[in-house]
Design an enzyme around this catalytic site. Structure first.
Site, PDB file in Angstrom:
ATOM      1  CB  SER A 221      -0.953   0.003   1.196  1.00  0.00           C
ATOM      2  OG  SER A 221      -1.844  -1.075   1.092  1.00  0.00           O
ATOM      3  CB  THR A 264      -3.619  -5.054   6.834  1.00  0.00           C
ATOM      4  OG1 THR A 264      -3.480  -6.388   6.349  1.00  0.00           O
ATOM      5  CG2 THR A 264      -2.302  -4.572   7.385  1.00  0.00           C
ATOM      6  CE  LYS A 268      -7.860  -6.717   6.559  1.00  0.00           C
ATOM      7  NZ  LYS A 268      -8.105  -7.434   5.303  1.00  0.00           N
ATOM      8  CG  ASP A 304     -10.629  -6.566   2.860  1.00  0.00           C
ATOM      9  OD1 ASP A 304      -9.831  -6.003   2.087  1.00  0.00           O
ATOM     10  OD2 ASP A 304     -10.351  -6.837   4.048  1.00  0.00           O
ATOM     11  N   GLY A 324     -12.519 -21.847   4.139  1.00  0.00           N
ATOM     12  CA  GLY A 324     -11.991 -21.059   5.256  1.00  0.00           C
ATOM     13  C   GLY A 324     -13.123 -20.350   5.968  1.00  0.00           C
ATOM     14  CB  THR A 349     -12.104 -25.279  12.982  1.00  0.00           C
ATOM     15  OG1 THR A 349     -10.701 -25.442  12.903  1.00  0.00           O
ATOM     16  CG2 THR A 349     -12.561 -25.314  14.416  1.00  0.00           C
ATOM     17  CB  VAL A 350     -17.167 -28.268  11.309  1.00  0.00           C
ATOM     18  CG1 VAL A 350     -17.514 -28.830  12.678  1.00  0.00           C
ATOM     19  CG2 VAL A 350     -18.394 -28.153  10.426  1.00  0.00           C
ATOM     20  CE1 TYR A 410      -0.536  -9.658  -1.178  1.00  0.00           C
ATOM     21  CE2 TYR A 410      -2.635 -10.388  -0.296  1.00  0.00           C
ATOM     22  CZ  TYR A 410      -1.472  -9.668  -0.171  1.00  0.00           C
ATOM     23  OH  TYR A 410      -1.246  -8.965   0.977  1.00  0.00           O
TER      24      TYR A 410
HETATM   25  P1  NAP Z   1      -7.593 -15.992   9.140  1.00  0.00           P
HETATM   26  O1  NAP Z   1      -8.601 -15.086   9.734  1.00  0.00           O
HETATM   27  O2  NAP Z   1      -6.434 -16.445   9.935  1.00  0.00           O
HETATM   28  O3  NAP Z   1      -8.399 -17.326   8.648  1.00  0.00           O
HETATM   29  C1  NAP Z   1      -7.732 -18.378   8.016  1.00  0.00           C
HETATM   30  C2  NAP Z   1      -8.730 -19.486   7.712  1.00  0.00           C
HETATM   31  O4  NAP Z   1      -8.018 -20.470   6.959  1.00  0.00           O
HETATM   32  C3  NAP Z   1      -9.244 -20.179   8.966  1.00  0.00           C
HETATM   33  O5  NAP Z   1     -10.601 -20.534   8.751  1.00  0.00           O
HETATM   34  C4  NAP Z   1      -8.371 -21.424   9.078  1.00  0.00           C
HETATM   35  O6  NAP Z   1      -9.020 -22.550   9.586  1.00  0.00           O
HETATM   36  C5  NAP Z   1      -8.090 -21.729   7.619  1.00  0.00           C
HETATM   37  N1  NAP Z   1      -6.794 -22.404   7.495  1.00  0.00           N
HETATM   38  C6  NAP Z   1      -5.592 -21.972   7.949  1.00  0.00           C
HETATM   39  N2  NAP Z   1      -4.636 -22.865   7.628  1.00  0.00           N
HETATM   40  C7  NAP Z   1      -5.255 -23.896   7.005  1.00  0.00           C
HETATM   41  C8  NAP Z   1      -4.802 -25.121   6.463  1.00  0.00           C
HETATM   42  N3  NAP Z   1      -3.512 -25.453   6.480  1.00  0.00           N
HETATM   43  N4  NAP Z   1      -5.705 -25.950   5.897  1.00  0.00           N
HETATM   44  C9  NAP Z   1      -7.006 -25.619   5.854  1.00  0.00           C
HETATM   45  N5  NAP Z   1      -7.517 -24.462   6.371  1.00  0.00           N
HETATM   46  C10 NAP Z   1      -6.640 -23.610   6.920  1.00  0.00           C
HETATM   47  O7  NAP Z   1      -6.957 -15.387   7.805  1.00  0.00           O
HETATM   48  P2  NAP Z   1      -7.656 -14.374   6.790  1.00  0.00           P
HETATM   49  O8  NAP Z   1      -7.384 -12.990   7.173  1.00  0.00           O
HETATM   50  O9  NAP Z   1      -9.076 -14.803   6.598  1.00  0.00           O
HETATM   51  O10 NAP Z   1      -6.801 -14.658   5.449  1.00  0.00           O
HETATM   52  C11 NAP Z   1      -6.953 -15.857   4.721  1.00  0.00           C
HETATM   53  C12 NAP Z   1      -6.190 -15.742   3.404  1.00  0.00           C
HETATM   54  O11 NAP Z   1      -6.757 -14.704   2.590  1.00  0.00           O
HETATM   55  C13 NAP Z   1      -4.709 -15.381   3.585  1.00  0.00           C
HETATM   56  O12 NAP Z   1      -3.932 -16.187   2.739  1.00  0.00           O
HETATM   57  C14 NAP Z   1      -4.594 -13.958   3.115  1.00  0.00           C
HETATM   58  O13 NAP Z   1      -3.358 -13.701   2.484  1.00  0.00           O
HETATM   59  C15 NAP Z   1      -5.716 -13.883   2.077  1.00  0.00           C
HETATM   60  N6  NAP Z   1      -6.180 -12.490   1.937  1.00  0.00           N
HETATM   61  C16 NAP Z   1      -6.037 -11.902   0.713  1.00  0.00           C
HETATM   62  C17 NAP Z   1      -6.427 -10.589   0.522  1.00  0.00           C
HETATM   63  C18 NAP Z   1      -6.277  -9.961  -0.838  1.00  0.00           C
HETATM   64  O14 NAP Z   1      -6.329  -8.725  -0.958  1.00  0.00           O
HETATM   65  N7  NAP Z   1      -6.110 -10.746  -1.865  1.00  0.00           N
HETATM   66  C19 NAP Z   1      -6.999  -9.854   1.589  1.00  0.00           C
HETATM   67  C20 NAP Z   1      -7.165 -10.499   2.823  1.00  0.00           C
HETATM   68  C21 NAP Z   1      -6.746 -11.818   2.986  1.00  0.00           C
HETATM   69  P3  NAP Z   1      -9.281 -22.758  11.169  1.00  0.00           P
HETATM   70  O15 NAP Z   1     -10.504 -21.948  11.448  1.00  0.00           O
HETATM   71  O16 NAP Z   1      -9.532 -24.232  11.267  1.00  0.00           O
HETATM   72  O17 NAP Z   1      -8.054 -22.285  11.875  1.00  0.00           O
END
Ligand code: NAP
Length: 461
Positions: A221, A264, A268, A304, A324, A349-350, A410
């Protein structure tokens, strides 16, 4: 000195504008007067003859051709609803938003000849328009001044002082300098920031924006916003606030009278408790990624979900799966539901999938439910496939031609999931598309300007 006054009718733009121009020794321009001159008719006659649309067209022409030299420019109350007008107004000028409460505005405009814009009573119309226009006013301004309890003369003197001395008091600068030394802001960027603070005396109308995150060293950013501010002629500096404590970041932001923050990981959700006015979308999602400060109040937004929605507009009404159940998954589910899709959240984690689905009224399950659903659209909102991980949340057999696969990861741009999806004949969307589109919406909140997507894409490299 080049100053634009924006705000609702009755906030004092014309009265204070005349006085301010005199104090600064520059000409005064009133866009409504310029429109009347151009049309050879009064504003109410123009509205009568060509309606509001015809008036706005004339207004755009006048604003696009305003004199480029010094001056105080007062605009009509609805001028900044057009991002095109804001782009012209902001270029090389400082924009000051004049605010007043509805009762004060009513008192000031009750006896004017201007026609109402709606069929509501005057007070109701003022309240309605103030709320509809709030975000456009907040975004388009560099500074905000409440005129409710000030005379036009006091407003003019106050603005002159802000323009000459800035909005960051000396104690704020000193406190900020000490806080920067103790913060995690990288050394080189901290030095640049201290230089900017030191130069406020020469450039008092410089405004600060920044990204709040930990870690935020990877954030692109700062580079993107530096290019956007420079392209659109906005006098602003974007800071990387890299600190594990959100409250320390917010204190430093207050010392520097920061205008806007990109928020970020991991702040958030936490930031919602610290703002005065979260909008309906961030309240529904439970997270904000954009905060705007104006007149001592803070306003939160979530762009987002818009970044995800706008990349999937062609997929309205289809069956979709979100992989996720974290913050990105909440934004994704909200975006897909806004497109009328039938959404299922799948997570290892259901219980977390169930909680998210219950909040939005959609379905939930575990990853192996994917094969039963065979969705037309899948959004990966897990970090699986993010460097250095080389895994994929789906196998080659689960992907079929015609499916749309959006990987929010990304880094790298082409993840193992996207590579497989491409070879399986799927439509693939890279995670950077979400970043680019959410940044477009965030820049609009920060400045009131619509930066084209192709421009942001090029700036991102
Ligand atoms: P978060 O709040 O930590 O959530 C991660 C989720 O992924 C949780 O539900 C977790 O499951 C699951 N997870 C983690 N490791 C896993 C694995 N090895 N196998 C299966 N499930 C898994 O993270 P977040 O902020 O939502 O971000 C998630 C992804 O989105 C990241 O890679 C981030 O880089 C991407 N993102 C991209 C942008 C963009 O602008 N493109 C913006 C924001 C985020 P549990 O609940 O079981 O722990």
């Amino acid at each position: 000195m080049k100053v634009v006054l924006i705000g609702f009718r009755g906030t004092g733009k014309t009265a204070a504008g005349h006085l301010l121009a005199r104090l600064l020794g520059v000409p005064f321009y009133d866009t409504d007067a310029l429109i009347e001159e151009k049309a050879g008719a009064h504003v109410h006659e123009i509205f009568g003859a060509v309606g509001e649309e015809g008036f706005r067209k004339l207004e755009r022409e006048v604003i696009a051709t305003l004199p480029s030299g010094p001056g105080v420019f007062a605009t009509g109350g609805g001028a900044v609803l057009s991002p095109e007008n804001v782009e012209h107004l902001r270029r090389g000028r400082t924009v000051v938003l004049l605010q007043a409460d509805a009762a004060t505005i009513e008192k000031r405009i009750r006896d004017t000849a201007r026609p109402p814009l709606t069929t509501m009573g005057l007070r109701a119309e003022i309240q309605h328009l103030l709320s509809v226009r709030r975000d456009a006013y907040l975004s388009a301004a560099d500074m905000c001044v409440d005129t409710s309890a000030r005379s036009a003369n006091e407003v003019a003197i106050h603005i002159k002082r802000l323009l000459e001395e800035g909005t960051v008091p000396v104690e704020g600068m000193e406190k900020a300098a000490r806080a920067i030394a103790q913060s995690g802001i990288p050394e080189q960027e901290g030095r640049e920031l201290l230089e900017k603070i030191g130069a406020i005396r020469d450039n008092p109308v410089l405004r600060f924006y920044g990204v709040a995150g930990y870690p935020s060293l990877h954030s692109r950013s700062p580079q993107l916003y530096a290019q956007l501010f420079s392209y659109f002629g906005i006098n602003a500096h974007y800071i990387r606030f890299h600190d594990p404590s959100l409250s320390r970041i917010l204190n430093l932001a207050a010392d520097l009278d920061v205008r806007g923050l990109s928020v970020t990981i991991p702040f958030k959700q936490e930031v919602l408790d610290a703002v005065d006015h979260p909008d309906e979308h961030c309240s529904a999602i439970g997270a904000a990624n954009t905060v705007l400060f104006c007149g001592g109040r803070s306003y939160a937004y979530n762009t987002d979900w818009m970044g995800i929605r706008d990349a999937l507009l062609e997929e309205k009404g289809k069956t979709a799966v979100v992989l996720g159940a974290g913050g990105a998954a909440a934004a994704a589910a909200y975006a897909l539901l806004s497109l009328g899709m039938e959404v299922t959240v799948l997570n290892r984690t259901v219980e977390k999938a169930e909680a998210l689905a219950a909040r939005f009224g959609c379905s939930s399950g575990v990853p192996r439910d994917f094969d039963r659903i065979r969705p037309a659209v899948v959004v990966n909102a897990t970090p699986v496939g993010m460097e250095p991980d080389r895994g994929s949340p789906l196998t080659r057999e689960q992907l079929f031609p015609g499916m749309t696969v959006f990987d929010l990861v990304y880094t790298p741009p082409e993840t193992p999931l996207l590579r497989m999806a491409r070879s399986a004949g799927c439509r693939v969307i890279q995670g950077r598309e979400m970043f680019i589109r959410q940044a477009q919406a965030q820049f609009r909140h920060f400045t009131g300007i619509d930066a084209p997507l192709h421009m942001i894409r090029e700036m991102m490299g």
